[in-house]
Design a protein around this motif. Sequence first.
Motif, PDB file in Angstrom:
ATOM      1  N   HIS A  77       0.814  -1.223   0.000  1.00  0.00           N
ATOM      2  CA  HIS A  77       0.000   0.000   0.000  1.00  0.00           C
ATOM      3  C   HIS A  77       0.844   1.267   0.000  1.00  0.00           C
ATOM      4  O   HIS A  77       0.458   2.270   0.582  1.00  0.00           O
ATOM      5  N   VAL A  78       1.998   1.184  -0.636  1.00  0.00           N
ATOM      6  CA  VAL A  78       2.784   2.411  -0.785  1.00  0.00           C
ATOM      7  C   VAL A  78       2.819   2.856  -2.242  1.00  0.00           C
ATOM      8  O   VAL A  78       3.716   3.563  -2.669  1.00  0.00           O
ATOM      9  N   TRP A  82       1.068   8.500   1.933  1.00  0.00           N
ATOM     10  CA  TRP A  82       0.435   8.560   3.254  1.00  0.00           C
ATOM     11  C   TRP A  82       0.842   9.850   3.959  1.00  0.00           C
ATOM     12  O   TRP A  82       2.031  10.135   4.074  1.00  0.00           O
ATOM     13  N   PHE A 102      11.505   9.897   2.847  1.00  0.00           N
ATOM     14  CA  PHE A 102      10.083   9.572   2.943  1.00  0.00           C
ATOM     15  C   PHE A 102       9.302   9.756   1.651  1.00  0.00           C
ATOM     16  O   PHE A 102       8.596   8.837   1.222  1.00  0.00           O
ATOM     17  N   HIS A 105       8.969   7.133  -0.932  1.00  0.00           N
ATOM     18  CA  HIS A 105       8.611   5.789  -0.486  1.00  0.00           C
ATOM     19  C   HIS A 105       7.235   5.692   0.124  1.00  0.00           C
ATOM     20  O   HIS A 105       6.924   4.758   0.858  1.00  0.00           O
ATOM     21  N   PHE A 107       5.532   8.279   1.946  1.00  0.00           N
ATOM     22  CA  PHE A 107       5.189   9.024   3.164  1.00  0.00           C
ATOM     23  C   PHE A 107       5.528  10.506   3.068  1.00  0.00           C
ATOM     24  O   PHE A 107       6.527  10.878   2.464  1.00  0.00           O
ATOM     25  N   LEU A 145      -3.721   8.582   9.323  1.00  0.00           N
ATOM     26  CA  LEU A 145      -3.700   7.231   9.890  1.00  0.00           C
ATOM     27  C   LEU A 145      -2.336   6.805  10.395  1.00  0.00           C
ATOM     28  O   LEU A 145      -2.202   5.761  11.034  1.00  0.00           O
ATOM     29  N   VAL A 146      -1.299   7.579  10.073  1.00  0.00           N
ATOM     30  CA  VAL A 146       0.063   7.187  10.438  1.00  0.00           C
ATOM     31  C   VAL A 146       0.700   8.272  11.292  1.00  0.00           C
ATOM     32  O   VAL A 146       0.641   9.454  10.949  1.00  0.00           O
TER      33      VAL A 146
ATOM     34  N   VAL B 193      11.789   3.924   6.919  1.00  0.00           N
ATOM     35  CA  VAL B 193      10.810   3.570   5.887  1.00  0.00           C
ATOM     36  C   VAL B 193      10.377   2.108   6.013  1.00  0.00           C
ATOM     37  O   VAL B 193       9.213   1.771   5.776  1.00  0.00           O
ATOM     38  N   GLN B 197       6.485   0.864   6.170  1.00  0.00           N
ATOM     39  CA  GLN B 197       5.870   0.027   5.128  1.00  0.00           C
ATOM     40  C   GLN B 197       5.350  -1.292   5.701  1.00  0.00           C
ATOM     41  O   GLN B 197       4.392  -1.862   5.181  1.00  0.00           O
TER      42      GLN B 197
END
Lengths: 203, 203
Positions: A77-78, A82, A102, A105, A107, A145-146, B193, B197
């Motif tokens: 899911h990357v 996010w 980030f 990748h 984020f 969510l993160v 990371v 993930q």
Amino acid sequence: MSEIPHVVVSRLPIYLRALENIAAEGLTCISSQELSERLGISAAQIRKDLSMFGEYGKQGRGYPVAALTEALRRHLHVDRMWDVVLVGVGDLGHALARYKGFPDHGFRIAMAFDKDPEKIGTRVGEIEVEDVRYMARRVQENGILVGMIATPANAAQEAANTLVFAGVRALLNYAPIHLTVPDDVRVEYLDPVIPLQRMTYYL
Amino acid sequence: MSEIPHVVVSRLPIYLRALENIAAEGLTCISSQELSERLGISAAQIRKDLSMFGEYGKQGRGYPVAALTEALRRHLHVDRMWDVVLVGVGDLGHALARYKGFPDHGFRIAMAFDKDPEKIGTRVGEIEVEDVRYMARRVQENGILVGMIATPANAAQEAANTLVFAGVRALLNYAPIHLTVPDDVRVEYLDPVIPLQRMTYYL
DNA sequence: TAGATTGTTAATCGATTAACAATC
DNA sequence: TAGATTGTTAATCGATTAACAATC
């Protein structure tokens, strides 16, 4: 569905990172044997892990780097971005907010909070440090969510409680303390002392 | 001798950290059950792990916090101070050099190296940034066994090679790359990371 | 085609858990 | 003593490895 063991899931980001490096070298195909040598994971293990997600390999050739990379990104899911909330903007939080690794990748540090009035309002990386008192509302409103916790140990559990209350479901914790969270919330720990002590045992 | 499985060793620093927190709360005795609730590790697991190092527990009461803490420190070899060499003094290296959590847990950043002339000679934390060209000699002369790599990915393997050549036997790697080192050298990875993930898989 | 490498099965290996006698 | 909790054994569970037919 989620019958894939966590040990396998935990290796996927490592495969993904390796494949990205391999692509950067210009290779388009890689065998499990070659990957094994680069990662110190057995070739059988790699094949078994990857086979849980589909048949990406070609007999006699190996795995197509681009297609496998894309598949791993999808499974992890990357293949999207996010938004991440950061709590605690000391030296470490500062470094995280500016970390270049980030964005490529999956984020993006979207918000950062601190309780120190000296820090609130200052800029770090692309964003402005906000007052931790408004964190719950801001996180909730943005559906984040993160979260990343880079506070001192004594503030970490409270930060986690607030984030979980606000809807965060994945926490990266740099504080040297175990966090107690509900079952549906994931936590990963990055206290640098732990891995150092794991190594000194053998010295 | 080293018939203790690495999974067990890898949990010892977590027990140690918990015991330190428990001591700070003023408790002098803790049961495996209570520890289990705090750490999310089963009580049976905890008892089995700890029993590999001796009989520290008392039936009916639990484990004496002070004695067990001391024993764990001894087994992990952090009942002494380890000098650590840091390579790469960007944002992250800077944060590590100033991190307060090391000195009380067995580690002291004794030297820091960078290749950027702008950084060489500046002070960070207690030390002065040195030219990476002199790293091998300085590390060797001081008998340093533990290293931390906080360079960009493309410099990490070379930094590792230099450190290993100079006698380092334990490496904490923050760069997003797998390091290839001789069998007698330990490496632990802290690329943020990877754990992120690992969690987004489940989101 | 010949050589290489996958996906998968069965065998091995190791780690976790449950349970309880021993004992503080 | 009664209650609680350890250390340890045996049983369970899960992960890794070896090997090979299938196939690119």
